[in-house]
Design an enzyme around this catalytic site. Structure first.
Site, mmCIF file in Angstrom:
data_model
loop_
_atom_site.group_PDB
_atom_site.id
_atom_site.type_symbol
_atom_site.label_atom_id
_atom_site.label_comp_id
_atom_site.label_asym_id
_atom_site.label_seq_id
_atom_site.Cartn_x
_atom_site.Cartn_y
_atom_site.Cartn_z
ATOM 1 N N GLY A 1 0.846 -1.185 0.000
ATOM 2 C CA GLY A 1 0.000 0.000 0.000
ATOM 3 C C GLY A 1 0.879 1.232 0.000
ATOM 4 O O GLY A 1 1.772 1.351 -0.841
ATOM 5 N N CYS B 1 6.217 -5.159 0.314
ATOM 6 C CA CYS B 1 6.316 -3.813 -0.214
ATOM 7 C C CYS B 1 6.197 -2.742 0.872
ATOM 8 O O CYS B 1 7.119 -2.584 1.664
ATOM 9 C CB CYS B 1 5.270 -3.682 -1.312
ATOM 10 S SG CYS B 1 5.795 -2.654 -2.649
ATOM 11 N N ARG C 1 5.685 0.066 -7.872
ATOM 12 C CA ARG C 1 6.352 1.160 -7.158
ATOM 13 C C ARG C 1 7.130 0.611 -5.966
ATOM 14 O O ARG C 1 7.007 1.076 -4.839
ATOM 15 C CB ARG C 1 5.347 2.223 -6.706
ATOM 16 C CG ARG C 1 4.648 2.921 -7.877
ATOM 17 C CD ARG C 1 3.683 4.009 -7.421
ATOM 18 N NE ARG C 1 2.638 3.516 -6.546
ATOM 19 C CZ ARG C 1 1.566 2.833 -6.947
ATOM 20 N NH1 ARG C 1 1.390 2.596 -8.234
ATOM 21 N NH2 ARG C 1 0.680 2.429 -6.093
ATOM 22 N N HIS D 1 4.784 -8.599 -4.940
ATOM 23 C CA HIS D 1 3.423 -8.905 -4.460
ATOM 24 C C HIS D 1 2.953 -10.284 -4.907
ATOM 25 O O HIS D 1 2.140 -10.384 -5.831
ATOM 26 C CB HIS D 1 2.436 -7.861 -5.005
ATOM 27 C CG HIS D 1 2.602 -6.503 -4.428
ATOM 28 N ND1 HIS D 1 2.077 -6.142 -3.202
ATOM 29 C CD2 HIS D 1 3.242 -5.418 -4.895
ATOM 30 C CE1 HIS D 1 2.376 -4.893 -2.941
ATOM 31 N NE2 HIS D 1 3.092 -4.424 -3.954
ATOM 32 N N GLU E 1 0.797 -12.027 -3.586
ATOM 33 C CA GLU E 1 -0.658 -12.106 -3.357
ATOM 34 C C GLU E 1 -1.453 -11.640 -4.577
ATOM 35 O O GLU E 1 -2.646 -11.932 -4.685
ATOM 36 C CB GLU E 1 -1.052 -11.285 -2.109
ATOM 37 C CG GLU E 1 -1.048 -9.767 -2.271
ATOM 38 C CD GLU E 1 0.339 -9.143 -2.203
ATOM 39 O OE1 GLU E 1 1.339 -9.885 -2.146
ATOM 40 O OE2 GLU E 1 0.431 -7.892 -2.211
#
Ligand code: GLN
Length: 217
Positions: free
Chosen positions: A66, A98, A154, A189, A191
Protein backbone atom coordinates in the site's frame (compact mmCIF):
# COMPACT_ATOMS: atom_id res chain seq x y z
CA UNK A 1 -6.25 -2.39 -4.50
CA UNK A 2 -9.40 -3.14 -2.53
CA UNK A 3 -10.56 -0.81 0.19
CA UNK A 4 -14.11 -2.06 0.58
CA UNK A 5 -15.31 -2.80 4.08
CA UNK A 6 -15.76 -6.41 5.04
CA UNK A 7 -16.53 -8.12 8.32
CA UNK A 8 -13.77 -8.13 10.89
CA UNK A 9 -13.43 -11.88 10.74
CA UNK A 10 -12.73 -12.13 7.05
CA UNK A 11 -14.42 -14.47 4.62
CA UNK A 12 -13.26 -18.01 5.09
CA UNK A 13 -12.43 -19.98 1.99
CA UNK A 14 -14.72 -22.95 1.50
CA UNK A 15 -11.63 -25.14 1.66
CA UNK A 16 -10.42 -23.72 5.01
CA UNK A 17 -11.58 -25.88 7.89
CA UNK A 18 -12.93 -24.13 10.97
CA UNK A 19 -9.85 -25.29 12.89
CA UNK A 20 -7.44 -24.10 10.17
CA UNK A 21 -4.67 -21.74 11.35
CA UNK A 22 -5.67 -18.10 11.69
CA UNK A 23 -3.64 -15.34 10.02
CA UNK A 24 -4.16 -11.67 10.84
CA UNK A 25 -3.89 -9.20 7.98
CA UNK A 26 -3.26 -5.57 8.87
CA UNK A 27 -6.27 -3.88 7.28
CA UNK A 28 -5.77 -0.14 7.74
CA UNK A 29 -4.96 0.55 4.09
CA UNK A 30 -3.62 -1.15 0.98
CA UNK A 31 -4.09 -4.56 -0.62
CA UNK A 32 -5.16 -6.50 2.48
CA UNK A 33 -8.15 -8.09 0.70
CA UNK A 34 -5.83 -9.54 -1.95
CA UNK A 35 -3.71 -11.04 0.82
CA UNK A 36 -6.81 -12.57 2.38
CA UNK A 37 -7.83 -14.11 -0.94
CA UNK A 38 -4.33 -15.51 -1.46
CA UNK A 39 -4.23 -16.97 2.06
CA UNK A 40 -7.65 -18.56 1.59
CA UNK A 41 -6.30 -20.22 -1.57
CA UNK A 42 -3.74 -21.84 0.73
CA UNK A 43 -6.44 -23.10 3.11
CA UNK A 44 -5.94 -20.87 6.15
CA UNK A 45 -8.40 -18.54 7.84
CA UNK A 46 -7.84 -14.79 8.03
CA UNK A 47 -8.85 -11.91 10.24
CA UNK A 48 -8.62 -8.23 9.37
CA UNK A 49 -6.52 -6.46 12.03
CA UNK A 50 -7.71 -2.95 12.87
CA UNK A 51 -7.19 -2.75 16.63
CA UNK A 52 -5.09 -4.30 19.39
CA UNK A 53 -7.69 -6.92 20.22
CA UNK A 54 -7.57 -8.25 16.67
CA UNK A 55 -3.93 -9.23 17.32
CA UNK A 56 -4.89 -11.85 19.91
CA UNK A 57 -4.93 -15.55 19.07
CA UNK A 58 -3.15 -15.40 15.71
CA UNK A 59 -0.80 -17.98 14.19
CA UNK A 60 0.66 -15.52 11.71
CA UNK A 61 0.48 -11.90 10.62
CA UNK A 62 0.64 -10.16 7.23
CA UNK A 63 1.62 -6.54 6.60
CA UNK A 64 0.25 -5.77 3.12
CA UNK A 65 1.40 -3.47 0.36
CA UNK A 66 0.00 0.00 0.00
CA UNK A 67 1.43 3.34 1.04
CA UNK A 68 3.75 3.13 4.01
CA UNK A 69 3.49 6.78 5.11
CA UNK A 70 -0.30 6.49 5.23
CA UNK A 71 -0.01 3.25 7.17
CA UNK A 72 2.25 4.94 9.74
CA UNK A 73 -0.27 7.74 10.16
CA UNK A 74 -3.16 5.28 10.60
CA UNK A 75 -1.16 3.12 13.04
CA UNK A 76 -0.73 6.18 15.22
CA UNK A 77 -4.33 7.35 14.82
CA UNK A 78 -5.68 3.92 15.80
CA UNK A 79 -3.27 3.41 18.73
CA UNK A 80 -1.82 0.37 17.01
CA UNK A 81 1.86 1.33 16.75
CA UNK A 82 2.85 -0.14 20.11
CA UNK A 83 0.66 -3.30 20.18
CA UNK A 84 1.58 -4.16 16.60
CA UNK A 85 5.27 -3.75 17.51
CA UNK A 86 4.84 -6.11 20.47
CA UNK A 87 3.25 -8.72 18.18
CA UNK A 88 5.94 -8.31 15.51
CA UNK A 89 8.61 -8.92 18.17
CA UNK A 90 6.81 -11.93 19.69
CA UNK A 91 8.20 -14.59 17.34
CA UNK A 92 4.96 -14.97 15.37
CA UNK A 93 5.49 -15.80 11.66
CA UNK A 94 5.22 -12.50 9.76
CA UNK A 95 4.97 -11.88 6.03
CA UNK A 96 5.37 -8.32 4.75
CA UNK A 97 5.08 -7.10 1.17
CA UNK A 98 6.32 -3.81 -0.21
CA UNK A 99 4.95 -1.03 2.04
CA UNK A 100 4.77 -3.67 4.78
CA UNK A 101 8.45 -4.41 4.26
CA UNK A 102 9.22 -0.68 4.50
CA UNK A 103 7.57 -0.65 7.95
CA UNK A 104 9.99 -3.37 9.12
CA UNK A 105 13.26 -2.09 7.60
CA UNK A 106 16.06 -0.87 9.83
CA UNK A 107 16.61 2.14 7.59
CA UNK A 108 14.21 3.83 5.14
CA UNK A 109 15.34 6.34 2.51
CA UNK A 110 13.68 8.55 -0.13
CA UNK A 111 12.49 10.01 2.13
CA UNK A 112 13.57 8.65 5.48
CA UNK A 113 10.78 7.66 7.82
CA UNK A 114 10.14 5.84 11.09
CA UNK A 115 9.98 2.06 11.12
CA UNK A 116 10.02 -0.94 13.45
CA UNK A 117 13.63 -1.67 12.46
CA UNK A 118 13.22 -5.45 12.79
CA UNK A 119 14.90 -6.37 9.51
CA UNK A 120 18.57 -5.41 9.03
CA UNK A 121 18.05 -3.87 5.60
CA UNK A 122 18.13 -0.42 4.05
CA UNK A 123 15.27 0.27 1.62
CA UNK A 124 14.89 3.10 -0.88
CA UNK A 125 11.21 3.79 -1.44
CA UNK A 126 10.14 3.70 -5.09
CA UNK A 127 13.75 2.68 -5.72
CA UNK A 128 13.40 1.20 -9.21
CA UNK A 129 12.97 4.48 -11.06
CA UNK A 130 10.28 5.29 -13.57
CA UNK A 131 11.18 2.87 -16.29
CA UNK A 132 11.26 -0.23 -14.08
CA UNK A 133 8.66 0.92 -11.57
CA UNK A 134 6.16 -1.82 -12.08
CA UNK A 135 5.96 -5.17 -13.83
CA UNK A 136 6.39 -8.91 -13.39
CA UNK A 137 9.94 -10.25 -13.38
CA UNK A 138 11.55 -13.66 -13.03
CA UNK A 139 13.33 -14.19 -9.72
CA UNK A 140 16.62 -15.97 -9.09
CA UNK A 141 16.41 -18.16 -6.01
CA UNK A 142 17.77 -21.33 -4.46
CA UNK A 143 14.62 -21.93 -2.41
CA UNK A 144 11.84 -21.13 -4.92
CA UNK A 145 10.96 -23.24 -7.97
CA UNK A 146 12.72 -22.06 -11.11
CA UNK A 147 10.54 -19.75 -13.18
CA UNK A 148 8.95 -18.14 -10.10
CA UNK A 149 8.05 -14.53 -10.86
CA UNK A 150 7.35 -11.46 -8.74
CA UNK A 151 5.04 -8.54 -9.49
CA UNK A 152 6.60 -5.20 -8.55
CA UNK A 153 4.49 -2.04 -8.05
CA UNK A 154 6.35 1.16 -7.16
CA UNK A 155 8.54 -1.20 -5.19
CA UNK A 156 11.11 -0.35 -2.58
CA UNK A 157 14.65 -1.32 -3.48
CA UNK A 158 16.83 -3.08 -0.91
CA UNK A 159 20.27 -1.46 -1.05
CA UNK A 160 21.85 -3.16 1.97
CA UNK A 161 21.32 -6.37 3.91
CA UNK A 162 22.98 -6.76 7.29
CA UNK A 163 24.02 -9.74 9.38
CA UNK A 164 21.33 -12.28 10.20
CA UNK A 165 19.29 -11.40 7.13
CA UNK A 166 18.99 -14.27 4.62
CA UNK A 167 18.49 -13.31 0.98
CA UNK A 168 16.06 -15.87 -0.49
CA UNK A 169 15.54 -14.35 -3.95
CA UNK A 170 17.03 -11.71 -6.20
CA UNK A 171 15.93 -9.66 -9.16
CA UNK A 172 19.16 -9.13 -11.06
CA UNK A 173 21.71 -8.30 -8.38
CA UNK A 174 19.18 -6.93 -5.89
CA UNK A 175 17.81 -8.83 -2.91
CA UNK A 176 13.99 -8.85 -3.23
CA UNK A 177 12.95 -11.58 -0.76
CA UNK A 178 14.58 -11.62 2.67
CA UNK A 179 14.08 -13.46 5.90
CA UNK A 180 15.24 -12.98 9.46
CA UNK A 181 13.98 -15.64 11.82
CA UNK A 182 10.17 -15.70 11.67
CA UNK A 183 9.95 -12.55 9.52
CA UNK A 184 9.71 -12.92 5.72
CA UNK A 185 9.54 -9.82 3.53
CA UNK A 186 9.22 -9.22 -0.21
CA UNK A 187 9.63 -6.15 -2.42
CA UNK A 188 7.05 -7.73 -4.75
CA UNK A 189 3.42 -8.90 -4.46
CA UNK A 190 2.90 -12.69 -4.62
CA UNK A 191 -0.66 -12.11 -3.36
CA UNK A 192 -1.54 -10.41 -6.66
CA UNK A 193 -0.61 -13.42 -8.79
CA UNK A 194 -3.64 -15.59 -9.48
CA UNK A 195 -2.26 -19.00 -8.55
CA UNK A 196 -0.88 -20.37 -5.32
CA UNK A 197 2.49 -18.61 -5.11
CA UNK A 198 5.48 -20.43 -3.56
CA UNK A 199 6.35 -17.42 -1.37
CA UNK A 200 2.90 -17.50 0.23
CA UNK A 201 3.25 -21.28 0.44
CA UNK A 202 6.47 -20.81 2.41
CA UNK A 203 4.81 -18.38 4.83
CA UNK A 204 1.75 -20.60 5.28
CA UNK A 205 4.02 -23.57 6.04
CA UNK A 206 5.59 -21.61 8.91
CA UNK A 207 2.10 -20.59 10.11
CA UNK A 208 0.99 -24.24 10.11
CA UNK A 209 4.09 -25.20 12.06
CA UNK A 210 3.39 -22.49 14.60
CA UNK A 211 -0.26 -23.55 14.90
CA UNK A 212 0.76 -27.17 15.45
CA UNK A 213 3.31 -26.32 18.12
CA UNK A 214 1.48 -23.65 20.14
CA UNK A 215 -1.89 -22.86 21.54
CA UNK A 216 -3.36 -19.54 20.46
CA UNK A 217 -2.14 -16.72 22.66
N1 GLN B 1 5.67 3.05 -2.82
C1 GLN B 1 4.98 2.56 -1.65
C2 GLN B 1 5.61 3.13 -0.37
O1 GLN B 1 6.59 3.76 -0.43
C3 GLN B 1 5.02 1.04 -1.60
C4 GLN B 1 4.31 0.46 -2.82
C5 GLN B 1 3.63 -0.83 -2.59
O2 GLN B 1 3.35 -1.24 -1.44
N2 GLN B 1 3.26 -1.49 -3.66
O3 GLN B 1 5.08 2.96 0.68
Amino acid sequence: MHTHASPNVGPVAPSAAADAPLVGVLALQGDFADHQDALHRHGVQTRQVRNAQDLQGLHGLVLPGGESTTMLRLLDADGLWQPLGDTLRSGLPVFATCAGMILLAEKVENPSQRSYALLPITVVRNGYGRQFHSGTFELASDVLPSGTTGTFIRAPRITRTGPGCDVLARRGADAVLVQKGPILAACFHPELQPDAHPVIGRFVASVRQRAASTVRH
